[in-house]
Design a protein around this motif. Sequence first.
Motif, mmCIF file in Angstrom:
data_model
loop_
_atom_site.group_PDB
_atom_site.id
_atom_site.type_symbol
_atom_site.label_atom_id
_atom_site.label_comp_id
_atom_site.label_asym_id
_atom_site.label_seq_id
_atom_site.Cartn_x
_atom_site.Cartn_y
_atom_site.Cartn_z
ATOM 1 N N GLN A 161 0.843 -1.202 0.000
ATOM 2 C CA GLN A 161 0.000 0.000 0.000
ATOM 3 C C GLN A 161 0.879 1.254 0.000
ATOM 4 O OE1 GLN A 161 -3.409 0.049 -0.403
ATOM 5 N NE2 GLN A 161 -2.919 2.202 -0.778
ATOM 6 N N TRP A 162 1.988 1.200 0.768
ATOM 7 C CA TRP A 162 2.932 2.326 0.809
ATOM 8 C C TRP A 162 3.509 2.587 -0.593
ATOM 9 C CZ3 TRP A 162 8.123 2.454 -0.484
ATOM 10 C CH2 TRP A 162 8.794 3.641 -0.161
ATOM 11 N N TYR A 163 3.839 1.513 -1.298
ATOM 12 C CA TYR A 163 4.412 1.644 -2.651
ATOM 13 C C TYR A 163 3.398 2.316 -3.590
ATOM 14 C CZ TYR A 163 7.840 0.315 -6.237
ATOM 15 O OH TYR A 163 8.807 0.332 -7.219
ATOM 16 N N GLU A 164 2.167 1.851 -3.525
ATOM 17 C CA GLU A 164 1.098 2.443 -4.338
ATOM 18 C C GLU A 164 0.915 3.933 -3.992
ATOM 19 O OE1 GLU A 164 -1.532 1.096 -6.432
ATOM 20 O OE2 GLU A 164 -0.415 -0.766 -6.698
ATOM 21 N N ASP A 165 0.910 4.227 -2.688
ATOM 22 C CA ASP A 165 0.702 5.618 -2.254
ATOM 23 C C ASP A 165 1.840 6.520 -2.725
ATOM 24 O OD1 ASP A 165 -1.575 4.768 -1.019
ATOM 25 O OD2 ASP A 165 -0.742 4.759 1.008
ATOM 26 N N LYS A 166 3.051 5.967 -2.673
ATOM 27 C CA LYS A 166 4.233 6.727 -3.088
ATOM 28 C C LYS A 166 4.114 7.108 -4.573
ATOM 29 C CE LYS A 166 7.612 8.444 -1.323
ATOM 30 N NZ LYS A 166 7.542 9.287 -0.145
ATOM 31 N N ILE A 167 3.672 6.160 -5.396
ATOM 32 C CA ILE A 167 3.495 6.443 -6.833
ATOM 33 C C ILE A 167 2.494 7.596 -7.008
ATOM 34 C CG2 ILE A 167 2.639 5.524 -9.042
ATOM 35 C CD1 ILE A 167 3.679 2.745 -8.164
ATOM 36 N N LYS A 168 1.410 7.520 -6.263
ATOM 37 C CA LYS A 168 0.371 8.572 -6.355
ATOM 38 C C LYS A 168 0.921 9.921 -5.893
ATOM 39 C CE LYS A 168 -3.936 6.093 -6.493
ATOM 40 N NZ LYS A 168 -3.754 4.732 -5.968
ATOM 41 N N GLN A 169 1.679 9.876 -4.782
ATOM 42 C CA GLN A 169 2.222 11.114 -4.193
ATOM 43 C C GLN A 169 3.072 11.917 -5.172
ATOM 44 O OE1 GLN A 169 4.851 10.719 -0.746
ATOM 45 N NE2 GLN A 169 3.049 9.965 0.370
ATOM 46 N N VAL A 170 3.817 11.206 -6.031
ATOM 47 C CA VAL A 170 4.677 11.935 -6.973
ATOM 48 C C VAL A 170 3.932 12.269 -8.270
ATOM 49 C CG1 VAL A 170 6.803 10.932 -6.039
ATOM 50 C CG2 VAL A 170 5.715 9.840 -7.998
ATOM 51 N N GLY A 171 2.646 11.987 -8.303
ATOM 52 C CA GLY A 171 1.842 12.370 -9.464
ATOM 53 C C GLY A 171 1.640 11.259 -10.483
ATOM 54 N N GLY A 172 2.021 10.038 -10.130
ATOM 55 C CA GLY A 172 1.811 8.895 -11.034
ATOM 56 C C GLY A 172 2.975 8.706 -11.992
ATOM 57 N N ILE A 173 2.978 7.562 -12.632
ATOM 58 C CA ILE A 173 4.073 7.213 -13.555
ATOM 59 C C ILE A 173 3.784 7.804 -14.934
ATOM 60 C CG2 ILE A 173 5.147 5.231 -14.747
ATOM 61 C CD1 ILE A 173 4.788 3.716 -12.017
ATOM 62 N N ASP A 174 4.758 8.505 -15.484
ATOM 63 C CA ASP A 174 4.575 9.111 -16.812
ATOM 64 C C ASP A 174 4.800 8.091 -17.913
ATOM 65 O OD1 ASP A 174 4.111 11.962 -16.197
ATOM 66 O OD2 ASP A 174 6.080 11.803 -15.256
ATOM 67 N N LEU A 175 5.858 7.306 -17.765
ATOM 68 C CA LEU A 175 6.182 6.306 -18.800
ATOM 69 C C LEU A 175 6.597 5.016 -18.106
ATOM 70 C CD1 LEU A 175 6.821 5.413 -21.749
ATOM 71 C CD2 LEU A 175 9.121 6.343 -21.426
ATOM 72 N N GLN A 176 5.850 3.966 -18.362
ATOM 73 C CA GLN A 176 6.162 2.664 -17.764
ATOM 74 C C GLN A 176 6.800 1.758 -18.817
ATOM 75 O OE1 GLN A 176 5.528 1.192 -14.456
ATOM 76 N NE2 GLN A 176 6.976 -0.202 -15.452
ATOM 77 N N ILE A 177 8.014 1.319 -18.538
ATOM 78 C CA ILE A 177 8.703 0.367 -19.421
ATOM 79 C C ILE A 177 8.300 -1.050 -19.001
ATOM 80 C CG2 ILE A 177 10.976 -0.425 -20.245
ATOM 81 C CD1 ILE A 177 10.521 2.602 -20.651
ATOM 82 N N LEU A 178 8.053 -1.895 -19.983
ATOM 83 C CA LEU A 178 7.625 -3.265 -19.686
ATOM 84 C C LEU A 178 8.358 -4.271 -20.558
ATOM 85 C CD1 LEU A 178 3.796 -2.517 -19.850
ATOM 86 C CD2 LEU A 178 5.032 -3.081 -17.742
ATOM 87 N N GLY A 179 8.661 -5.434 -19.984
ATOM 88 C CA GLY A 179 9.033 -6.591 -20.783
ATOM 89 C C GLY A 179 7.801 -7.471 -20.868
ATOM 90 N N ILE A 180 7.937 -8.633 -21.450
ATOM 91 C CA ILE A 180 6.802 -9.567 -21.511
ATOM 92 C C ILE A 180 7.344 -10.980 -21.297
ATOM 93 C CG2 ILE A 180 6.928 -9.698 -24.061
ATOM 94 C CD1 ILE A 180 3.862 -10.053 -24.104
#
Length: 260
Positions: free
Chosen positions: A114-133
């Motif tokens: 929950q802390w990790y999720e909140d931290k992402i929100k606190q900084v305004g969300g992720i602008d660009l998410q890199i993903l593998g598959i």
Amino acid sequence: MRIIIEPDYEGMSKKAAQIVAERIRNKPDIVLGLATGSTPLGMYQELVRLHKEEGLDFSKVTTFNLDEYWGLSPSHPQSYHYFMWNNLFSHINIDPDRVYIPSGRVRDIKTYCQWYEDKIKQVGGIDLQILGIGRDGHIGFNEPGSSLGSRTRIKTLAPETVEDNARFFKNKDEVPRYAITMGVGTIMEAKECMLLASGKNKAEAVQKCVEGPVSSECTSSALQLHPKVIIVLDEEASQNLKRKDYYIYAERIASRLEEI
Ligand code: PGA
């Protein structure tokens, strides 16, 4: 979805790095979501080169990694902490206080996630998410059957993933069975996603991700519902795509749209 097909791994890596660099130049305090694994390695090498030779500035960039094995300390050579510092962070001017990687050691997992999720929100969300598959179509460690609305949590790795990742460990028994991973829902909240795939062993997963039904059987297929996605492939990873010719054509003439 914008589909970019490059001839080989090097081309895929350079193209992906170019896109990341452009986003950083446009927004120096960008929030990046980062991935580990063999696929983004070349992109990280190119980003390091762009930093060293062209002054690409990471000083205001914030990063959140997708996942981490549960049970590995940050100093374990196969931990994603180790991977990120070894392959990227130690070579660029990132502020360590702006680096977030899920911890593989916490005991109160629920509170931590929950802390990790909140931290992402606190900084305004992720602008660009890199993903593998993954070969099973996973993004992060969201194995088949993961809810497409899932959030950061602990997840049991699929046998196929354990097998694929065994190459990095002395033997299969050493591969952790659990990971803390952002959920599909977490990933889908990023403003933009960029998925990279290389090699023919990813061709089937890529086809399902891009052209298959949206299903928790292939969690990357959720990206079909995302408004801004770039898929960067090498030739081999693109070989099962049914509308490949169209993607190549659309990419080739896309620049003309900018003139309209
Ligand atoms: P890989 O892993 O880049 O090592 O193939 C990708 C993934 O499992 O997400």
